[in-house]
Write a protein that holds these residues in place. Structure first.
Motif, PDB file in Angstrom:
ATOM      1  N   ALA A 156     -23.822   9.647  -0.746  1.00  0.00           N
ATOM      2  CA  ALA A 156     -24.969   8.975  -1.372  1.00  0.00           C
ATOM      3  C   ALA A 156     -26.234   9.708  -0.971  1.00  0.00           C
ATOM      4  CB  ALA A 156     -25.047   7.510  -0.936  1.00  0.00           C
ATOM      5  N   MET A 157     -27.325   9.539  -1.747  1.00  0.00           N
ATOM      6  CA  MET A 157     -28.510  10.388  -1.568  1.00  0.00           C
ATOM      7  C   MET A 157     -29.479   9.884  -0.493  1.00  0.00           C
ATOM      8  SD  MET A 157     -30.455   9.653  -5.144  1.00  0.00           S
ATOM      9  CE  MET A 157     -30.693   7.994  -5.724  1.00  0.00           C
ATOM     10  N   ASN A 158     -28.931   9.422   0.651  1.00  0.00           N
ATOM     11  CA  ASN A 158     -29.773   9.123   1.807  1.00  0.00           C
ATOM     12  C   ASN A 158     -30.208  10.454   2.408  1.00  0.00           C
ATOM     13  OD1 ASN A 158     -26.901   7.312   2.339  1.00  0.00           O
ATOM     14  ND2 ASN A 158     -28.751   6.250   1.677  1.00  0.00           N
ATOM     15  N   TRP A 200     -38.302  10.984  -7.876  1.00  0.00           N
ATOM     16  CA  TRP A 200     -38.075  12.002  -8.913  1.00  0.00           C
ATOM     17  C   TRP A 200     -38.747  13.285  -8.463  1.00  0.00           C
ATOM     18  CZ3 TRP A 200     -34.213  10.788 -11.374  1.00  0.00           C
ATOM     19  CH2 TRP A 200     -34.063   9.652 -12.174  1.00  0.00           C
ATOM     20  N   LYS A 201     -37.993  14.387  -8.479  1.00  0.00           N
ATOM     21  CA  LYS A 201     -38.544  15.642  -7.914  1.00  0.00           C
ATOM     22  C   LYS A 201     -39.715  16.162  -8.754  1.00  0.00           C
ATOM     23  CE  LYS A 201     -35.348  14.520  -5.322  1.00  0.00           C
ATOM     24  NZ  LYS A 201     -35.750  13.540  -4.285  1.00  0.00           N
ATOM     25  N   GLU A 202     -39.694  15.855 -10.092  1.00  0.00           N
ATOM     26  CA  GLU A 202     -40.800  16.294 -10.953  1.00  0.00           C
ATOM     27  C   GLU A 202     -42.048  15.438 -10.716  1.00  0.00           C
ATOM     28  OE1 GLU A 202     -37.199  15.958 -11.576  1.00  0.00           O
ATOM     29  OE2 GLU A 202     -37.912  14.667 -13.199  1.00  0.00           O
ATOM     30  N   ASP A 249     -38.636  15.753   0.651  1.00  0.00           N
ATOM     31  CA  ASP A 249     -37.210  16.035   0.751  1.00  0.00           C
ATOM     32  C   ASP A 249     -36.767  16.899  -0.441  1.00  0.00           C
ATOM     33  OD1 ASP A 249     -34.113  14.124   0.717  1.00  0.00           O
ATOM     34  OD2 ASP A 249     -34.627  15.972   1.753  1.00  0.00           O
ATOM     35  N   ASN A 250     -35.619  17.558  -0.312  1.00  0.00           N
ATOM     36  CA  ASN A 250     -34.927  18.233  -1.413  1.00  0.00           C
ATOM     37  C   ASN A 250     -35.668  19.406  -2.025  1.00  0.00           C
ATOM     38  OD1 ASN A 250     -34.400  14.895  -2.093  1.00  0.00           O
ATOM     39  ND2 ASN A 250     -32.714  16.226  -1.416  1.00  0.00           N
ATOM     40  N   ILE A 251     -36.336  20.181  -1.221  1.00  0.00           N
ATOM     41  CA  ILE A 251     -37.120  21.311  -1.726  1.00  0.00           C
ATOM     42  C   ILE A 251     -36.204  22.378  -2.341  1.00  0.00           C
ATOM     43  CG2 ILE A 251     -38.639  23.212  -0.993  1.00  0.00           C
ATOM     44  CD1 ILE A 251     -39.851  20.260  -1.246  1.00  0.00           C
TER      45      ILE A 251
HETATM   46 MG   LIG Z   1     -33.690  13.079  -1.067  1.00  0.00          MG
END
Ligand SMILES: [Mg+2]
Ligand SMILES: Nc1ncc2ncn(CCCCCNC(=O)c3cc(-c4ccc(F)cc4)cc(O)c3O)c2n1
Length: 221
Positions: free
Chosen positions: A39-41, A143-145, A169-171
């Protein structure tokens, strides 16, 4: 109706975690998501980076974008001093209600306020409706955008001060290229990259810290 993955995570926390013990809730979610269902924790490896940046920021008022199940809200809130608070924005009502229950099990409901809605709609309300002056720390994990436009929105709403710390997060995976382009070319921010791995996987990922006008605070003395 079959249960959702997020409901199964809540079941596991409710059954296995020690009530009122944030560490046991964190460990329970990490164990469940590495052994049974991804899961995206933010997870424990990137979570340790989050912990260090929160301790550096020592925030009175912190904001999180993208609550999900409340895992990072618990990591942040467990480090906050008395009379300080975390506001966290989540637009998915099911996730918001599951996060509320998991944060309650961790014993951190007093410190965490979940705001249901889209970041772009709630950020402009923070000053008047939620009595925020400025934000000391912001964790971007939605949302990354939206990372770049919401950073600009935080600025426009006067919510960032000299020394405000952003952590994204999630670069690398899923990636936030527009945010990286924006923040690293903005002279008002001093950026630092923290290489890591995608939660519960061997895939490369990274977090980006951006401090607003760092030098300005130092120049005052
Ligand atoms: Mg994340
Ligand atoms: N504007 C607004 N306002 C408020 C809001 N509340 C929620 N949202 C929407 C957030 C939707 C989830 C965001 N998070 C991610 O997408 C994410 C994904 C992965 C991932 C996925 C699949 C893979 F194969 C590998 C990695 C890993 C991560 O660590 C992530 O954080 C909002 N939006």
């Amino acid at each position: 109706m079959d249960q959702s993955k997020e409901q199964r995570i809540l079941n596991s926390v409710s059954y296995n975690a020690v009530k009122g013990d944030p560490e046991s809730v964190i460990n329970c979610i990490d164990k469940y998501c590495s052994q049974y269902e991804w899961a995206m924790n933010v997870g424990d490896e990137k979570g340790t980076i989050l912990d260090k940046v929160v301790e550096e920021a020592d925030p009175s008022v912190a904001l999180e974008l993208g609550t999900y199940c409340g895992y990072s809200a618990i990591r942040i809130a467990r480090l906050l001093k008395p009379n300080t608070r975390l506001l966290t924005i989540e637009f998915n009502p099911e996730f918001a209600s599951i996060a509320k229950e998991i944060i309650e099990i961790a014993g951190l409901s007093e410190k965490v306020t979940i705001l249901e809605g889209h970041s772009e709609d709630i950020i402009p309300q923070l000053k008047k409706k939620y009595e925020v002056e400025t934000l000391d720390f912001v964790f971007l994990d939605h949302w990354k955008e939206r990372y770049a436009p919401d950073t600009i929105l935080l600025e426009e709403c006067g919510l960032l001060r000299k020394g405000s710390i952003l952590l994204a997060d999630n670069i690398i995976y899923p990636g936030a290229p527009e945010f990286i382009k924006y923040i690293r070319s903005n002279k008002r921010f001093e950026c630092t990259s923290y290489p890591s791995h995608l939660e519960y996987m061997k895939v490369e990922d990274a977090m980006e810290k951006a401090v607003k006008d760092p030098g300005a605070a130092a120049m005052l003395f």
